[in-house]
Scaffold this active site. Structure first.
Site, PDB file in Angstrom:
ATOM      1  N   LYS A   1      -0.949   0.532  -1.684  1.00 52.84           N
ATOM      2  CA  LYS A   1       0.431   0.301  -3.317  1.00 52.84           C
ATOM      3  C   LYS A   1       0.098   1.983  -3.727  1.00 52.84           C
ATOM      4  CE  LYS A   1       1.193  -2.666  -1.165  1.00 52.84           C
ATOM      5  NZ  LYS A   1       0.219  -3.244  -0.269  1.00 52.84           N
TER       6      LYS A   1
ATOM      7  N   GLY B   1       0.122  -6.442  14.434  1.00 52.02           N
ATOM      8  CA  GLY B   1      -0.748  -7.684  14.135  1.00 52.02           C
ATOM      9  C   GLY B   1      -1.887  -7.047  13.549  1.00 52.02           C
ATOM     10  N   ARG B   2      -3.522  -8.230  12.863  1.00 47.57           N
ATOM     11  CA  ARG B   2      -4.354  -8.296  13.094  1.00 47.57           C
ATOM     12  C   ARG B   2      -5.034  -9.285  13.671  1.00 47.57           C
ATOM     13  NH1 ARG B   2      -6.314  -4.064   8.879  1.00 47.57           N
ATOM     14  NH2 ARG B   2      -8.154  -5.932   8.908  1.00 47.57           N
TER      15      ARG B   2
ATOM     16  N   VAL C   1       4.255  -6.171   7.858  1.00 49.96           N
ATOM     17  CA  VAL C   1       4.583  -5.448   7.043  1.00 49.96           C
ATOM     18  C   VAL C   1       4.128  -4.132   6.812  1.00 49.96           C
ATOM     19  CG1 VAL C   1       3.761  -6.516   5.075  1.00 49.96           C
ATOM     20  CG2 VAL C   1       3.953  -8.054   6.596  1.00 49.96           C
ATOM     21  N   ILE C   2       2.655  -4.121   7.843  1.00 55.83           N
ATOM     22  CA  ILE C   2       2.364  -2.591   7.416  1.00 55.83           C
ATOM     23  C   ILE C   2       3.084  -1.546   8.018  1.00 55.83           C
ATOM     24  CG2 ILE C   2       0.067  -0.974   8.161  1.00 55.83           C
ATOM     25  CD1 ILE C   2      -1.292  -4.078   8.426  1.00 55.83           C
TER      26      ILE C   2
ATOM     27  N   HIS D   1      17.364 -10.816 -21.938  1.00 52.08           N
ATOM     28  CA  HIS D   1      18.694  -9.611 -21.345  1.00 52.08           C
ATOM     29  C   HIS D   1      17.368  -8.868 -22.706  1.00 52.08           C
ATOM     30  CE1 HIS D   1      22.366  -8.548 -21.045  1.00 52.08           C
ATOM     31  NE2 HIS D   1      22.196  -7.816 -21.843  1.00 52.08           N
TER      32      HIS D   1
ATOM     33  N   GLU E   1      10.130  -1.749  17.549  1.00 52.16           N
ATOM     34  CA  GLU E   1      10.040  -3.167  17.145  1.00 52.16           C
ATOM     35  C   GLU E   1       9.674  -3.849  18.397  1.00 52.16           C
ATOM     36  OE1 GLU E   1       8.071  -5.590  15.208  1.00 52.16           O
ATOM     37  OE2 GLU E   1       8.715  -6.553  16.780  1.00 52.16           O
TER      38      GLU E   1
HETATM   39  P1  FAD Z   1     -11.433  -9.021   4.579  1.00 52.35           P
HETATM   40  O1  FAD Z   1     -10.484  -8.102   2.500  1.00 52.35           O
HETATM   41  O2  FAD Z   1     -11.085  -8.002   5.337  1.00 52.35           O
HETATM   42  O3  FAD Z   1     -12.752  -8.555   4.062  1.00 52.35           O
HETATM   43  C1  FAD Z   1     -14.037  -8.843   5.055  1.00 52.35           C
HETATM   44  C2  FAD Z   1     -15.232  -7.852   4.565  1.00 52.35           C
HETATM   45  O4  FAD Z   1     -16.121  -8.524   5.425  1.00 52.35           O
HETATM   46  C3  FAD Z   1     -14.796  -6.746   4.852  1.00 52.35           C
HETATM   47  O5  FAD Z   1     -15.153  -6.037   4.064  1.00 52.35           O
HETATM   48  C4  FAD Z   1     -15.747  -6.916   6.523  1.00 52.35           C
HETATM   49  O6  FAD Z   1     -16.355  -5.420   6.545  1.00 52.35           O
HETATM   50  C5  FAD Z   1     -16.980  -7.816   5.546  1.00 52.35           C
HETATM   51  N1  FAD Z   1     -17.676  -8.245   7.010  1.00 52.35           N
HETATM   52  C6  FAD Z   1     -17.267  -9.074   8.210  1.00 52.35           C
HETATM   53  N2  FAD Z   1     -18.338  -9.604   8.975  1.00 52.35           N
HETATM   54  C7  FAD Z   1     -18.878  -9.071   8.455  1.00 52.35           C
HETATM   55  C8  FAD Z   1     -20.826  -9.367   8.372  1.00 52.35           C
HETATM   56  N3  FAD Z   1     -20.356  -9.630  10.188  1.00 52.35           N
HETATM   57  N4  FAD Z   1     -21.378  -9.393   7.930  1.00 52.35           N
HETATM   58  C9  FAD Z   1     -21.361  -8.518   6.390  1.00 52.35           C
HETATM   59  N5  FAD Z   1     -19.963  -8.362   6.473  1.00 52.35           N
HETATM   60  C10 FAD Z   1     -18.493  -8.337   6.885  1.00 52.35           C
HETATM   61  N6  FAD Z   1      -2.621  -8.333   1.682  1.00 52.35           N
HETATM   62  C11 FAD Z   1      -1.923  -8.842   0.415  1.00 52.35           C
HETATM   63  O7  FAD Z   1      -1.538  -9.357  -0.430  1.00 52.35           O
HETATM   64  N7  FAD Z   1      -1.060  -7.786  -1.019  1.00 52.35           N
HETATM   65  C12 FAD Z   1      -0.818  -6.637   0.660  1.00 52.35           C
HETATM   66  O8  FAD Z   1      -0.501  -5.717  -0.661  1.00 52.35           O
HETATM   67  C13 FAD Z   1      -1.600  -6.370   1.250  1.00 52.35           C
HETATM   68  N8  FAD Z   1      -1.046  -4.863   1.770  1.00 52.35           N
HETATM   69  C14 FAD Z   1      -2.356  -5.231   2.649  1.00 52.35           C
HETATM   70  C15 FAD Z   1      -1.761  -3.347   3.682  1.00 52.35           C
HETATM   71  C16 FAD Z   1      -3.191  -3.191   4.233  1.00 52.35           C
HETATM   72  C17 FAD Z   1      -2.274  -1.611   5.223  1.00 52.35           C
HETATM   73  C18 FAD Z   1      -3.633  -4.293   5.602  1.00 52.35           C
HETATM   74  C19 FAD Z   1      -4.273  -4.132   6.034  1.00 52.35           C
HETATM   75  C20 FAD Z   1      -4.047  -5.000   5.121  1.00 52.35           C
HETATM   76  C21 FAD Z   1      -3.020  -5.873   3.539  1.00 52.35           C
HETATM   77  N9  FAD Z   1      -3.075  -6.852   3.015  1.00 52.35           N
HETATM   78  C22 FAD Z   1      -1.752  -7.517   1.969  1.00 52.35           C
HETATM   79  C23 FAD Z   1      -4.049  -8.072   3.747  1.00 52.35           C
HETATM   80  C24 FAD Z   1      -5.233  -8.422   3.208  1.00 52.35           C
HETATM   81  O9  FAD Z   1      -6.158  -6.966   3.291  1.00 52.35           O
HETATM   82  C25 FAD Z   1      -6.296  -9.269   3.371  1.00 52.35           C
HETATM   83  O10 FAD Z   1      -5.863 -10.230   3.794  1.00 52.35           O
HETATM   84  C26 FAD Z   1      -7.477  -9.266   2.640  1.00 52.35           C
HETATM   85  O11 FAD Z   1      -7.912  -8.284   2.272  1.00 52.35           O
HETATM   86  C27 FAD Z   1      -8.356 -10.772   3.532  1.00 52.35           C
HETATM   87  O12 FAD Z   1      -9.573 -10.593   2.267  1.00 52.35           O
HETATM   88  P2  FAD Z   1     -10.703 -11.432   3.021  1.00 52.35           P
HETATM   89  O13 FAD Z   1     -11.832 -11.887   1.866  1.00 52.35           O
HETATM   90  O14 FAD Z   1     -10.543 -13.027   3.896  1.00 52.35           O
HETATM   91  O15 FAD Z   1     -11.293 -10.657   4.587  1.00 52.35           O
HETATM   92  P1  NAD Z   2       2.889  -8.146  11.571  1.00 46.55           P
HETATM   93  O1  NAD Z   2       2.504  -9.335  12.266  1.00 46.55           O
HETATM   94  O2  NAD Z   2       3.246  -7.868   9.872  1.00 46.55           O
HETATM   95  O3  NAD Z   2       3.960  -7.060  12.118  1.00 46.55           O
HETATM   96  C1  NAD Z   2       3.526  -6.562  13.257  1.00 46.55           C
HETATM   97  C2  NAD Z   2       4.970  -6.090  14.117  1.00 46.55           C
HETATM   98  O4  NAD Z   2       4.967  -6.106  15.484  1.00 46.55           O
HETATM   99  C3  NAD Z   2       6.098  -7.387  14.238  1.00 46.55           C
HETATM  100  O5  NAD Z   2       7.204  -6.809  14.184  1.00 46.55           O
HETATM  101  C4  NAD Z   2       5.582  -7.791  16.125  1.00 46.55           C
HETATM  102  O6  NAD Z   2       6.759  -8.227  16.436  1.00 46.55           O
HETATM  103  C5  NAD Z   2       5.251  -6.317  16.104  1.00 46.55           C
HETATM  104  N1  NAD Z   2       4.918  -5.790  17.739  1.00 46.55           N
HETATM  105  C6  NAD Z   2       3.901  -6.815  18.372  1.00 46.55           C
HETATM  106  N2  NAD Z   2       3.845  -6.221  19.316  1.00 46.55           N
HETATM  107  C7  NAD Z   2       4.235  -5.511  19.584  1.00 46.55           C
HETATM  108  C8  NAD Z   2       4.371  -4.472  21.329  1.00 46.55           C
HETATM  109  N3  NAD Z   2       3.079  -3.980  21.414  1.00 46.55           N
HETATM  110  N4  NAD Z   2       5.141  -3.145  20.652  1.00 46.55           N
HETATM  111  C9  NAD Z   2       6.481  -3.248  19.504  1.00 46.55           C
HETATM  112  N5  NAD Z   2       6.399  -4.109  18.565  1.00 46.55           N
HETATM  113  C10 NAD Z   2       5.170  -5.081  18.309  1.00 46.55           C
HETATM  114  O7  NAD Z   2       1.733  -7.426  11.202  1.00 46.55           O
HETATM  115  P2  NAD Z   2       1.325  -5.740  10.459  1.00 46.55           P
HETATM  116  O8  NAD Z   2       1.780  -5.022   9.835  1.00 46.55           O
HETATM  117  O9  NAD Z   2       0.166  -5.483  11.760  1.00 46.55           O
HETATM  118  O10 NAD Z   2       0.360  -6.321   9.534  1.00 46.55           O
HETATM  119  C11 NAD Z   2      -1.129  -7.241   9.903  1.00 46.55           C
HETATM  120  C12 NAD Z   2      -0.979  -8.205   8.696  1.00 46.55           C
HETATM  121  O11 NAD Z   2      -1.532  -7.636   7.252  1.00 46.55           O
HETATM  122  C13 NAD Z   2       0.186  -8.687   7.870  1.00 46.55           C
HETATM  123  O12 NAD Z   2       0.775  -9.944   8.477  1.00 46.55           O
HETATM  124  C14 NAD Z   2       0.232 -10.127   6.785  1.00 46.55           C
HETATM  125  O13 NAD Z   2      -0.641 -10.761   6.434  1.00 46.55           O
HETATM  126  C15 NAD Z   2      -0.775  -8.108   6.732  1.00 46.55           C
HETATM  127  N6  NAD Z   2      -0.460  -7.111   5.475  1.00 46.55           N
HETATM  128  C16 NAD Z   2       0.005  -7.716   4.343  1.00 46.55           C
HETATM  129  C17 NAD Z   2       0.353  -6.403   2.760  1.00 46.55           C
HETATM  130  C18 NAD Z   2       1.546  -7.519   2.208  1.00 46.55           C
HETATM  131  O14 NAD Z   2       1.048  -8.438   1.968  1.00 46.55           O
HETATM  132  N7  NAD Z   2       2.304  -6.805   1.537  1.00 46.55           N
HETATM  133  C19 NAD Z   2       0.783  -5.791   4.022  1.00 46.55           C
HETATM  134  C20 NAD Z   2       0.203  -5.758   4.541  1.00 46.55           C
HETATM  135  C21 NAD Z   2      -0.552  -5.955   5.610  1.00 46.55           C
END
Ligand code: FAD
Ligand code: NAD
Length: 475
Positions: free
Chosen positions: A58, A279-280, A192-193, A452, A212
């Site tokens: 962000k 995806g993740r 999304v990413i 408004h 995609e």
């Molecule tokens: P995490 O945030 O992944 O935290 C887990 C933590 O545990 C990490 O620090 C990890 O290193 C640690 N850990 C793991 N295993 C161990 C272990 N064995 N011992 C000690 N520590 C450990 N979501 C939104 O809602 N809004 C957004 O705008 C948004 N934007 C995103 C943008 C990007 C680029 C990405 C990648 C993700 C985004 N997300 C967003 C998704 C969001 O980041 C995750 O859904 C959220 O962080 C999940 O929270 P969590 O606590 O489950 O895990």
């Molecule tokens: P995503 O699931 O949003 O998108 C992945 C896309 O990759 C899908 O459209 C899928 O069809 C495509 N895909 C998969 N395999 C492929 C291939 N081999 N070739 C071409 N396309 C392929 O996953 P992401 O963007 O990696 O984000 C992971 C997760 O992180 C999201 O699902 C979301 O939960 C979280 N996230 C959230 C936010 C937010 O809330 N604003 C922002 C970033 C990430």
């Protein structure tokens, strides 16, 4: 001798640190273990979200939006600018500063709530025993708890044969840290990413192509919203190629050559950088010893029930490592609910009202069901909509793109879903989440006074439209 806690949380992301704070607030002796190492080499609690996810993305979306608007929109206001330049290292440093401030804030909050923090890898053994391997190389620490909350989060999925190298072929972490604007950026996955980070570098001048695999754009969003968003993003220069499967990628002479297959057969594309965002997956490496008693699903998620209980007594799991959407606010609310259940309080998560936001420009936000989901379920529903092009505040701010769409039950009028594509959709959706949480009807939204001129009047008008009585559009 193991130190004893009421609650040990493994993982310090938005799921884990929030669970730990809530547990401590409820009077439980709590520890939180997190292994994340910040850019300064120190502990950086906050997980993916604060370090390499929600917050840094962000920050860069904000910087790049200013840069883009300066070049493309300020002229309309009669403001002329002769030379606009972007200092990428400075922009990245600002982003890092925001991250540092927030991760430092989490450390302070944990301390302030008397949560014992361990910077290391936590591993769950039998009967809620936990071992911590400190990141500073110190001796392994043995802990014991009445309850353990697993909040280990997720990591990016790697495509077989296309490994991340941290420089040319990158995941989200790499794409948040480019030291200059790549002339060409390939993005695998228009999710999304891909859309958020693709927008950042596109606004800064990169030519961005999103490859995609699926034939539909953003299939999770409502189809009318996806359609409008696809048109708008195309205008912005994002080149989304649907139905395009990436077969391979090779680094040659500082370029990433990608072979793709689409309806026209195979073709080659060359990029300066390649972001893989397909995806993740849950992150459970090293988390569970063989006798932990915790089962995983066949998708690698920690198996939990509705209330986040795992198969091991007294062990709970929340956030990205379990079922449900991978969203920070979902992880946090699960953390609060589990802490409250442990403390003997009632707690419940209403998964149907988890809001989704995609931080493009305009933003996409929704809560509840999409029209295609209702259709597939054979539900009986009615719809109302309103374009921002007919909203005074949106036009005054040059933000006329997009719409609000509301879906409600044909008989009861209960709101089933709200979908917004437009400026500040991330904030506007909150009203709709509240309405749905209270099982509100479209008539409720139609009768509530909206200030408004505000963008929120588009929600009011969409609700009126649903009943054929919109004022500022035809019915
Ligand atoms: P995490 O945030 O992944 O935290 C887990 C933590 O545990 C990490 O620090 C990890 O290193 C640690 N850990 C793991 N295993 C161990 C272990 N064995 N011992 C000690 N520590 C450990 N979501 C939104 O809602 N809004 C957004 O705008 C948004 N934007 C995103 C943008 C990007 C680029 C990405 C990648 C993700 C985004 N997300 C967003 C998704 C969001 O980041 C995750 O859904 C959220 O962080 C999940 O929270 P969590 O606590 O489950 O895990
Ligand atoms: P995503 O699931 O949003 O998108 C992945 C896309 O990759 C899908 O459209 C899928 O069809 C495509 N895909 C998969 N395999 C492929 C291939 N081999 N070739 C071409 N396309 C392929 O996953 P992401 O963007 O990696 O984000 C992971 C997760 O992180 C999201 O699902 C979301 O939960 C979280 N996230 C959230 C936010 C937010 O809330 N604003 C922002 C970033 C990430």
């Amino acid at each position: 001798m193991s130190e004893k806690f009421d609650v040990i949380v493994i993982g310090g992301g938005p799921g884990g640190y929030v669970a730990a704070i809530r547990a401590a607030q409820l009077g439980l002796k709590t520890a939180c273990i997190d292994n994340f190492i910040g850019k300064d080499g120190k502990a950086a609690p906050g997980g993916t979200c604060l370090n390499v996810g929600c917050i840094p993305s962000k920050a860069l979306l904000d910087s790049s939006k200013h840069y883009y608007h300066l070049q493309h929109d300020y002229g309309n206001h009669g403001i002329s600018i002769s030379a606009v330049a972007i200092d990428v290292p400075k922009m990245i440093a600002r982003k890092d500063g925001v991250v540092k401030k927030l991760t430092g804030g989490v450390s302070q909050l944990l301390k302030g709530n008397k949560v014992t923090f361990y910077h290391g890898n936590g591993r769950l053994g039998a009967n809620r025993s936990v071992k911590v391997t400190p990141q500073d190389g110190g001796d392994v620490i043995a802990l014991q708890a009445e309850n353990v909350i697993l909040a280990s989060g997720s990591v990016p999925i790697e495509i077989p044969g296309i490994p991340f190298d941290g420089e040319y072929i990158v995941d989200n972490t790499g794409a948040l840290d480019f030291d200059q604007v790549p002339a060409t950026l390939g993005v695998i996955g228009a999710g999304v990413i891909g859309l958020e980070l693709g927008s950042v570098w596109n606004r800064l001048g990169a030519s961005v192509v999103l490859l995609e695999a699926l034939a539909d754009f953003l299939p999770l969003a409502d189809r009318d919203i996806s359609k409008q968003a696809a048109r708008e993003f195309k205008k912005q220069g994002l080149d989304v190629r649907l139905g395009t499967l990436v077969k391979s990628a090779q680094l040659e002479d500082g370029k990433v050559n990608v072979t793709v297959e689409d309806a026209n057969g195979q073709s080659q594309h060359s990029f300066d950088r390649l972001l893989v965002s397909v995806g993740r997956k849950p992150y459970t490496e090293g988390l569970l010893s063989e006798d932990s008693g915790v089962s995983l699903t066949d998708r690698g998620q920690i198996d939990v029930d509705e209330q986040s209980r795992t198969s091991a007594p007294g062990v709970w799991a929340i956030g990205d490592c379990v079922r449900g959407p991978m969203l920070a606010h979902k992880a946090s609310e699960e953390g609060v609910a589990v802490a409250e259940l442990i403390a003997g309080k009632p707690a419940h998560i209403h998964f149907d009202t988890v809001p989704w936001v995609v931080y493009t420009d305009p933003e996409i936000a929704w809560v509840g069901k999409s029209e295609q989901e209702l259709e597939a379920a054979g539900a009986s529903y009615k719809t109302g909509s309103f374009p921002f092009a007919a909203n005074g505040r949106a036009l005054a701010g040059g933000q006329g793109a997009g719409m609000v769409k509301i879906l409600a039950d044909s008989e009861t009028d209960e709101i089933l879903g709200v979908h917004i594509f437009g400026a500040n959709a991330s904030e506007l959706i909150a009203e709709c989440v509240v309405a749905m949480e209270f099982q509100g009807s479209s008539e409720d939204l139609a009768r509530i006074i909206h200030a408004h001129p505000t963008l929120s009047e588009a929600i009011h008008e969409a609700a009126l439209h649903l009943d054929g009585r919109a004022i500022h559009r035809g019915n």
